[in-house]
Scaffold this motif. Structure first.
Motif, PDB file in Angstrom:
ATOM      1  N   UNK A 167      53.894  24.500  29.176  1.00 29.20           N
ATOM      2  CA  UNK A 167      53.824  24.638  30.278  1.00 29.20           C
ATOM      3  C   UNK A 167      54.445  25.923  30.683  1.00 29.20           C
ATOM      4  N   UNK A 168      55.710  26.246  30.019  1.00 27.44           N
ATOM      5  CA  UNK A 168      56.160  27.758  30.131  1.00 27.44           C
ATOM      6  C   UNK A 168      55.465  28.857  29.742  1.00 27.44           C
ATOM      7  N   UNK A 169      54.581  28.673  28.650  1.00 30.13           N
ATOM      8  CA  UNK A 169      53.825  29.713  28.288  1.00 30.13           C
ATOM      9  C   UNK A 169      52.434  29.869  29.108  1.00 30.13           C
ATOM     10  N   UNK A 170      51.976  28.753  29.518  1.00 27.28           N
ATOM     11  CA  UNK A 170      50.946  28.888  30.623  1.00 27.28           C
ATOM     12  C   UNK A 170      50.877  29.617  31.818  1.00 27.28           C
ATOM     13  N   UNK A 171      52.230  29.362  32.278  1.00 28.62           N
ATOM     14  CA  UNK A 171      52.506  29.792  33.884  1.00 28.62           C
ATOM     15  C   UNK A 171      52.158  31.478  33.672  1.00 28.62           C
ATOM     16  N   UNK A 172      52.838  32.235  32.933  1.00 29.73           N
ATOM     17  CA  UNK A 172      52.524  33.737  33.065  1.00 29.73           C
ATOM     18  C   UNK A 172      50.960  34.069  32.589  1.00 29.73           C
ATOM     19  N   UNK A 173      50.219  33.354  31.724  1.00 27.31           N
ATOM     20  CA  UNK A 173      48.900  33.570  31.559  1.00 27.31           C
ATOM     21  C   UNK A 173      48.304  33.141  32.864  1.00 27.31           C
ATOM     22  N   UNK A 174      48.439  32.132  33.680  1.00 25.37           N
ATOM     23  CA  UNK A 174      47.668  31.929  34.834  1.00 25.37           C
ATOM     24  C   UNK A 174      47.847  33.009  35.815  1.00 25.37           C
ATOM     25  N   UNK A 175      49.147  33.649  35.854  1.00 24.08           N
ATOM     26  CA  UNK A 175      49.264  34.647  36.724  1.00 24.08           C
ATOM     27  C   UNK A 175      48.621  36.086  36.345  1.00 24.08           C
ATOM     28  N   UNK A 176      48.607  36.372  35.034  1.00 26.71           N
ATOM     29  CA  UNK A 176      47.964  37.415  34.406  1.00 26.71           C
ATOM     30  C   UNK A 176      46.370  37.245  34.654  1.00 26.71           C
ATOM     31  N   UNK A 177      45.856  36.011  34.601  1.00 26.88           N
ATOM     32  CA  UNK A 177      44.321  35.988  34.938  1.00 26.88           C
ATOM     33  C   UNK A 177      44.212  36.331  36.275  1.00 26.88           C
ATOM     34  N   UNK A 178      44.859  36.015  37.368  1.00 25.75           N
ATOM     35  CA  UNK A 178      44.706  36.244  38.609  1.00 25.75           C
ATOM     36  C   UNK A 178      45.169  37.834  38.979  1.00 25.75           C
ATOM     37  N   UNK A 179      46.004  38.353  38.396  1.00 25.45           N
ATOM     38  CA  UNK A 179      46.562  39.517  38.456  1.00 25.45           C
ATOM     39  C   UNK A 179      45.412  40.468  37.915  1.00 25.45           C
ATOM     40  N   UNK A 180      44.809  40.055  36.933  1.00 28.31           N
ATOM     41  CA  UNK A 180      43.580  40.950  36.296  1.00 28.31           C
ATOM     42  C   UNK A 180      42.421  41.005  37.444  1.00 28.31           C
ATOM     43  N   UNK A 181      42.201  39.796  37.926  1.00 26.25           N
ATOM     44  CA  UNK A 181      41.077  39.943  38.960  1.00 26.25           C
ATOM     45  C   UNK A 181      41.477  40.830  40.253  1.00 26.25           C
ATOM     46  N   UNK A 182      42.722  40.651  40.427  1.00 23.69           N
ATOM     47  CA  UNK A 182      43.096  41.485  41.694  1.00 23.69           C
ATOM     48  C   UNK A 182      43.014  42.997  41.253  1.00 23.69           C
ATOM     49  N   UNK A 183      43.501  43.299  40.049  1.00 23.52           N
ATOM     50  CA  UNK A 183      43.172  44.569  39.594  1.00 23.52           C
ATOM     51  C   UNK A 183      41.891  45.055  39.451  1.00 23.52           C
ATOM     52  N   UNK A 184      41.029  44.075  39.257  1.00 23.45           N
ATOM     53  CA  UNK A 184      39.421  44.357  39.332  1.00 23.45           C
ATOM     54  C   UNK A 184      39.091  44.793  40.760  1.00 23.45           C
ATOM     55  N   UNK A 185      39.484  43.922  41.530  1.00 28.65           N
ATOM     56  CA  UNK A 185      39.049  44.200  43.148  1.00 28.65           C
ATOM     57  C   UNK A 185      39.304  45.480  43.550  1.00 28.65           C
ATOM     58  N   UNK A 186      40.512  46.055  43.221  1.00 28.25           N
ATOM     59  CA  UNK A 186      41.267  47.134  43.640  1.00 28.25           C
ATOM     60  C   UNK A 186      40.538  48.139  42.832  1.00 28.25           C
ATOM     61  N   UNK A 187      40.179  48.300  41.451  1.00 33.07           N
ATOM     62  CA  UNK A 187      39.335  48.848  40.914  1.00 33.07           C
ATOM     63  C   UNK A 187      37.852  49.125  41.518  1.00 33.07           C
ATOM     64  N   UNK A 188      37.119  48.181  41.850  1.00 31.25           N
ATOM     65  CA  UNK A 188      35.952  47.977  42.553  1.00 31.25           C
ATOM     66  C   UNK A 188      35.930  48.896  43.948  1.00 31.25           C
ATOM     67  N   UNK A 189      37.557  48.668  44.806  1.00 34.01           N
ATOM     68  CA  UNK A 189      37.324  49.369  45.948  1.00 34.01           C
ATOM     69  C   UNK A 189      37.342  51.060  45.657  1.00 34.01           C
ATOM     70  N   UNK A 190      38.018  51.430  44.630  1.00 35.59           N
ATOM     71  CA  UNK A 190      38.189  52.898  44.217  1.00 35.59           C
ATOM     72  C   UNK A 190      36.685  53.109  43.871  1.00 35.59           C
ATOM     73  N   UNK A 191      36.104  52.316  42.890  1.00 31.21           N
ATOM     74  CA  UNK A 191      34.515  52.635  42.782  1.00 31.21           C
ATOM     75  C   UNK A 191      33.696  53.085  43.887  1.00 31.21           C
ATOM     76  N   UNK A 192      33.878  52.036  44.829  1.00 30.35           N
ATOM     77  CA  UNK A 192      32.945  52.041  45.852  1.00 30.35           C
ATOM     78  C   UNK A 192      33.374  53.266  46.851  1.00 30.35           C
ATOM     79  N   UNK A 193      34.582  53.354  46.852  1.00 29.16           N
ATOM     80  CA  UNK A 193      34.777  54.671  47.738  1.00 29.16           C
ATOM     81  C   UNK A 193      34.370  56.035  47.071  1.00 29.16           C
TER      82      UNK A 193
END
Length: 782
Positions: A167-193
């Protein structure tokens, strides 16, 4: 004109694609929310099932696991060549993803799974799936174990520890999954700009018709994103840089128990708990430092009714579509339930389910921390070991239900008479631990007497009868001079045992004499020296030959241990082994000695071939430790040394002191082909009786019967009787402490098979003995 139209088309397609990817990324974030919650419910259910064996909890856990397993099925289907789209669609639906999002999620995985922003998320997904499959494996393992019969507390604790670790191991993995998608969204914004600027310069002269057509398509795509915004299962907020909310979706309104329109115009700080707001506030003006919110954080928000809710949220900077100012887009997920479940599991892991007191593991942890603090700050505390008198009588007479109720009543009575800064725990059975912070022995005796009287004054009513309850209490001092928690527990236990011996319903204090204190300090110095010697390689192996008294000569010896200090002084085992055994270092020495001996034998195959038997000593601590038995078994599985050439020596007192564990060790080693010797045979009062219980191969006759063999008439009779019993049972005898070769003939007459001692061979380094007895080296020197 055609070129301009093409460029405009490219711009529109690029924009639509980016917005589609943003919508798909949002769908994956929502899917991760379902994945995370299901995993938490599964972990909680399995943790409860491990403790209770309730099949309903197991079924609930398996039902929850269907969500991440569905996503796992979808990912595997998409990674096939060619992809199995039907199986992928079915898996995503099992993962509780919205049906309208399934197709775009499949498209995003198929065509963008190697894209920089999505590749990391896929990697985290794969790692998370592996741990989810491990959770499923634990569920199967527990179900199978319980179907086979009762499970032990050790198995339950091991399962619960593995579940908590996963359970303790999966928590940071879940956060890292969401963070990667957030980073991707941010990157898409830069590419779009960037792409927008380039295309804008290229199509600066586009006709208004094309421009309006493009805007219509952009607005349509934006409508799709806005639809996803309002229909998302996770909360979303659009804010100004000062934290004022411009727009909120229905999910965050439901989480905060406030209509979305009422949230508009509020400051984010009004929704955050004061402590949470202080964590993200800028020092200079008190505004929000959005850089601190770019990574997922869990903070406490306040609902409209004042109730606190824990939300995991991230914030991203986006461009404004109206006034040119930057905006903040936040995604928020309610993790209150998962935090509650995690806290509940941690509580269950550290508390006794029956009484609500801290359990044995937590007692050890707290006691060890108190010893460490005392060592650092010089404080002194007191520890009470309380054992109920005649509990077994009540338990056997009235049943276990009555016994459990009595334990709960006792816990309640004692807690009423304790100080607020002290704590109490249940060691197991009818034994309790009470810790008195910053308390001397005299004051501890006064408090213990108060507790004893309170318990004596209470009665336990059950089934129309009333039982008087008394207890015996042992008190021990807690200071930095103790090695560990077990050291304190042993002292308090001894005092409690003395209280019972003295008639029960009384108190005894464990007090160390000046001589004992001096010995303890010497032992502590030896413990430190032993630990350093193990790390620095200053443990040496010696050996002493064992000579056969009948038949052809054989090569056999006992491996002995020596310690070399930093100045090069070599110490015999009687100098440091007693301290090692008292303070729990004997297991470390045994592990090291066995590993070193096996390595030396492996490195000298010619000597190994000539060797008949190598004797290796095993301490009482090692015999009682199942992990040590498993460790030795693993060594035997990987070594090239034939087990038939190894003989493990157990002292008679150690074997008899823990006869169940000794039998388990003997059975496993003999099953692998090793032999077992019972050392110091005859030193115990019931030596012959235990030969029926312990299936040993060699009896090493205690040297006290050998050294004076020629000087009295009793020892020869005893030695002969031992040999006759051993011979009738098919066991080999070895006489120890043979200091004079003149005894050899007498030992032969008495029927002794082998002899060992300084009269036979003075111990030397094992490497020297190997060199002297290796056949090809001996031939080379002749």
């Amino acid at each position: 004109m055609a070129t301009l139209i093409v460029l405009a088309g490219i711009a529109v397609m690029l924009t639509v694609t980016m917005l589609e990817l943003q919508t798909s990324a949002t769908a994956y974030i929502v899917g991760e929310s379902h994945w995370s919650k299901a995993q938490q419910y599964a972990s909680h259910g399995l943790h409860g099932y491990a403790a209770s064996g309730d099949a309903q909890q197991l079924q609930l856990a398996r039902d929850a696991l269907r969500v991440p397993l569905g996503d796992h099925q979808a990912r595997l289907a998409l990674e096939r060549d060619p992809p199995d789209l039907a199986a992928a669609r079915q898996g995503l639906l099992l993962g509780m993803n919205a049906p309208q999002d399934v197709d775009r999620m499949i498209r995003m995985y198929r065509y963008f799974h190697n894209a920089p922003f999505f590749r990391d998320s896929v990697a985290q997904w794969q790692v998370g799936d592996a741990h989810v499959l491990e959770l499923q494996g634990i569920a199967d393992e527990m179900e199978a174990a319980r179907a086979a019969g009762p499970v032990t507390p050790a198995q339950t604790q091991a399962w619960q520890r593995r579940i908590l670790e996963l359970d303790a191991t999966l928590r940071p993995i879940e956060a890292a999954f969401s963070q990667s998608l957030v980073d991707g969204t941010r990157m898409l914004k830069t590419i779009l700009t960037v792409a927008s600027i380039v295309l804008f310069l290229a199509i600066a002269g586009l006709l208004m018709l094309i421009l309006r057509w493009s805007l219509r398509r952009i607005h349509a795509s934006e409508g799709m994103f806005r639809s996803a915004f309002h229909q998302a299962a996770v909360g979303m907020l659009k804010m100004k840089l000062d934290g004022r909310i411009l727009e909120a979706n229905e999910a965050i309104g439901e989480i905060l128990n406030c209509p979305p329109q009422d949230l508009q115009g509020k400051l984010l700080g009004e929704l955050l708990h004061a402590d949470a707001l202080a964590r993200i506030a800028r020092d200079e003006d008190g505004g929000i430092d959005w850089a601190l919110c770019e990574s997922p954080i869990e903070q406490r928000f306040l609902r409209a009714d004042g109730e606190g809710r824990w939300l995991r949220w991230t914030a991203s900077m986006i461009d404004s579509d109206t006034d040119g100012e930057d905006r903040v887009f936040a995604i928020l997920e309610d993790v209150s339930e998962s935090r509650r479940l995690g806290e509940e599991m941690r509580y269950q892991a550290s508390h006794d389910a029956m009484t609500g007191l801290v359990n044995r593991r937590e007692i050890d942890n707290r006691l060890q921390q108190s010893i460490d603090d005392a060592r650092s700050f010089g404080d002194a505390h007191a520890f009470l070991f309380l054992d109920l008198d005649q509990f077994k009588l009540i338990n056997d007479t009235c049943g276990h239900v009555a016994g459990d109720q009595l334990l709960r009543q006792i816990a309640g009575v004692l807690m009423l008479h304790m100080r607020s800064n002290d704590w109490m725990g249940r060691l197991g059975g009818d034994e309790f631990a009470i810790f008195l912070g910053r308390t001397g022995l005299d004051e501890a005796l006064h408090i213990a007497e108060r507790l004893r009287r309170a318990l004596s004054a209470s009665t336990f009513p059950w089934d129309g009868k009333r039982f008087n309850v008394t207890c015996s209490i042992g008190i021990a001092r807690v200071s930095g001079e103790h090695v560990d928690a077990s050291d304190v527990l042993r002292a308090a236990d001894r005092a409690c045992y003395q209280a019972k011996e003295d008639g029960r319903n009384c108190i005894r204090v464990y007090r160390e004499s000046d001589q004992m204190m001096s010995r303890r300090r010497d032992d502590l110095a030896w413990v430190a020296e032993i630990r350093e010697a193990i790390v620095e390689g200053r443990i040496l192996l010696y050996a002493q030959r064992i000579e056969a008294l009948h038949g052809p000569a054989t090569l056999g010896y006992e491996v002995l241990v020596r310690l070399v200090d930093a100045q090069g002084v070599v110490y015999p085992p009687e100098q440091f082994l007693p301290a090692a055994e008292r303070f729990g270092e004997a297991i470390s020495i045994d592990r090291l000695v066995i590993a070193m001996a096996l390595r030396l034998l492996e490195d000298h195959p010619a000597h190994l071939q000539a060797l008949d038997l190598c004797h290796l000593n095993v301490s009482a601590q090692s015999i009682a430790n199942p992990d040590f038995r498993s460790h030795v078994a693993n060594l035997l599985d990987i070594t090239r040394v034939p087990p038939a050439k190894l003989c493990f020596e157990l002292t008679e007192t150690a074997a008899i002191g823990n006869i169940t564990r000794a039998r388990e060790f003997i059975d496993e080693m003999r099953a692998r082909g090793c032999r077992i010797a019972l050392d110091d045979f005859g030193s115990g009062m019931a030596s012959f009786a235990y030969l029926k219980t312990l299936p040993v191969d060699v009896l090493k006759i205690d040297g006290v019967f050998v050294r004076d063999l020629a000087n009295n008439a009793v020892d020869p009779v005893l030695v002969r009787s031992m040999c006759e019993v051993a011979r009738s049972l098919g066991k080999t005898t070895v006489a120890e402490w043979v200091e004079d070769r003149a005894l050899i003939d007498r030992l032969r007459e008495l029927g002794v098979d082998q002899a060992q001692g300084y009269g036979i061979h003075e111990p030397c380094a094992l490497a020297e003995l190997i060199a002297a007895t290796t056949p090809h080296k001996a031939a080379g020197n002749s």
